[in-house]
Design a protein around this motif. Structure first.
Motif, PDB file in Angstrom:
ATOM      1  N   SER A 159       0.819  -1.210   0.000  1.00 23.87           N
ATOM      2  CA  SER A 159       0.000   0.000   0.000  1.00 23.87           C
ATOM      3  C   SER A 159       0.857   1.266   0.000  1.00 23.87           C
ATOM      4  O   SER A 159       0.374   2.336  -0.343  1.00 23.87           O
ATOM      5  N   ASN A 160       2.127   1.143   0.369  1.00 27.29           N
ATOM      6  CA  ASN A 160       3.013   2.300   0.432  1.00 27.29           C
ATOM      7  C   ASN A 160       3.895   2.470  -0.794  1.00 27.29           C
ATOM      8  O   ASN A 160       4.656   3.427  -0.865  1.00 27.29           O
ATOM      9  N   LYS A 161       3.825   1.550  -1.749  1.00 25.63           N
ATOM     10  CA  LYS A 161       4.701   1.650  -2.918  1.00 25.63           C
ATOM     11  C   LYS A 161       4.304   2.854  -3.767  1.00 25.63           C
ATOM     12  O   LYS A 161       3.148   3.247  -3.837  1.00 25.63           O
ATOM     13  N   SER A 162       5.315   3.444  -4.380  1.00 23.61           N
ATOM     14  CA  SER A 162       5.054   4.599  -5.246  1.00 23.61           C
ATOM     15  C   SER A 162       6.166   4.715  -6.276  1.00 23.61           C
ATOM     16  O   SER A 162       7.271   4.205  -6.087  1.00 23.61           O
ATOM     17  N   GLU A 163       5.864   5.387  -7.350  1.00 25.31           N
ATOM     18  CA  GLU A 163       6.837   5.602  -8.407  1.00 25.31           C
ATOM     19  C   GLU A 163       7.739   6.769  -8.039  1.00 25.31           C
ATOM     20  O   GLU A 163       7.312   7.743  -7.424  1.00 25.31           O
ATOM     21  N   THR A 164       9.005   6.645  -8.405  1.00 23.83           N
ATOM     22  CA  THR A 164       9.960   7.731  -8.205  1.00 23.83           C
ATOM     23  C   THR A 164      10.647   8.010  -9.541  1.00 23.83           C
ATOM     24  O   THR A 164      10.377   7.339 -10.539  1.00 23.83           O
ATOM     25  N   LYS A 165      11.534   8.948  -9.535  1.00 21.79           N
ATOM     26  CA  LYS A 165      12.251   9.304 -10.763  1.00 21.79           C
ATOM     27  C   LYS A 165      13.023   8.108 -11.325  1.00 21.79           C
ATOM     28  O   LYS A 165      13.110   7.935 -12.538  1.00 21.79           O
ATOM     29  N   TYR A 166      13.562   7.275 -10.452  1.00 19.27           N
ATOM     30  CA  TYR A 166      14.411   6.177 -10.898  1.00 19.27           C
ATOM     31  C   TYR A 166      13.856   4.779 -10.666  1.00 19.27           C
ATOM     32  O   TYR A 166      14.481   3.803 -11.054  1.00 19.27           O
ATOM     33  N   LYS A 167      12.690   4.671 -10.003  1.00 18.55           N
ATOM     34  CA  LYS A 167      12.050   3.372  -9.803  1.00 18.55           C
ATOM     35  C   LYS A 167      10.603   3.462 -10.264  1.00 18.55           C
ATOM     36  O   LYS A 167       9.855   4.324  -9.825  1.00 18.55           O
ATOM     37  N   GLY A 168      10.240   2.548 -11.162  1.00 18.64           N
ATOM     38  CA  GLY A 168       8.909   2.594 -11.745  1.00 18.64           C
ATOM     39  C   GLY A 168       7.869   1.814 -10.972  1.00 18.64           C
ATOM     40  O   GLY A 168       8.167   0.998 -10.110  1.00 18.64           O
ATOM     41  N   LEU A 169       6.639   2.061 -11.326  1.00 17.87           N
ATOM     42  CA  LEU A 169       5.493   1.342 -10.781  1.00 17.87           C
ATOM     43  C   LEU A 169       4.817   0.677 -11.980  1.00 17.87           C
ATOM     44  O   LEU A 169       4.231   1.346 -12.822  1.00 17.87           O
ATOM     45  N   GLY A 170       4.978  -0.640 -12.095  1.00 23.52           N
ATOM     46  CA  GLY A 170       4.480  -1.356 -13.258  1.00 23.52           C
ATOM     47  C   GLY A 170       5.461  -1.357 -14.415  1.00 23.52           C
ATOM     48  O   GLY A 170       5.184  -1.884 -15.487  1.00 23.52           O
ATOM     49  N   GLU A 171       6.628  -0.760 -14.193  1.00 23.82           N
ATOM     50  CA  GLU A 171       7.690  -0.742 -15.200  1.00 23.82           C
ATOM     51  C   GLU A 171       9.034  -0.604 -14.483  1.00 23.82           C
ATOM     52  O   GLU A 171       9.091  -0.192 -13.336  1.00 23.82           O
ATOM     53  N   LEU A 172      10.094  -0.973 -15.192  1.00 25.76           N
ATOM     54  CA  LEU A 172      11.423  -0.839 -14.624  1.00 25.76           C
ATOM     55  C   LEU A 172      12.096   0.409 -15.166  1.00 25.76           C
ATOM     56  O   LEU A 172      11.992   0.721 -16.348  1.00 25.76           O
ATOM     57  N   LYS A 173      12.752   1.114 -14.269  1.00 20.72           N
ATOM     58  CA  LYS A 173      13.527   2.296 -14.633  1.00 20.72           C
ATOM     59  C   LYS A 173      14.990   2.036 -14.278  1.00 20.72           C
ATOM     60  O   LYS A 173      15.370   0.893 -14.023  1.00 20.72           O
ATOM     61  N   ARG A 174      15.797   3.068 -14.219  1.00 23.96           N
ATOM     62  CA  ARG A 174      17.228   2.932 -13.986  1.00 23.96           C
ATOM     63  C   ARG A 174      17.562   2.101 -12.752  1.00 23.96           C
ATOM     64  O   ARG A 174      18.418   1.218 -12.787  1.00 23.96           O
ATOM     65  N   ASP A 175      16.884   2.363 -11.636  1.00 27.31           N
ATOM     66  CA  ASP A 175      17.172   1.666 -10.384  1.00 27.31           C
ATOM     67  C   ASP A 175      16.225   0.508 -10.084  1.00 27.31           C
ATOM     68  O   ASP A 175      16.302  -0.098  -9.023  1.00 27.31           O
TER      69      ASP A 175
END
Length: 65
Positions: free
Chosen positions: A20-36
């Motif tokens: 319930s606390n997960k969220s997207e950030t500049k480098y970590k995606g939500l439902g996708e992968l980003k740099r980190d």
């Protein structure tokens, strides 16, 4: 599953407060992968384990809850 590239960890969260606390950030995606890394949703724990084995087998796998 939380995939964390800097620490080389994949953490499976089935039913806990982290979901319930997960969220997207500049480098970590939500439902996708980003740099980190990022959060990916799977229909089952076994499906998440298979994804880990096929894509991130060099990363530590943690089953948190």
């Amino acid at each position: 599953m939380n995939i964390d590239k800097p620490t080389k960890k994949c953490t499976i969260h089935s039913q806990c407060s982290f979901l319930s606390n997960k969220s997207e950030t500049k480098y970590k995606g939500l439902g996708e992968l980003k740099r980190d890394g990022g959060w990916l949703k799977f229909d089952s724990t076994s499906e998440a384990r298979e994804y880990h084995q096929g894509n991130y087998d060099s990363y530590c796998l943690i089953e948190h809850c």
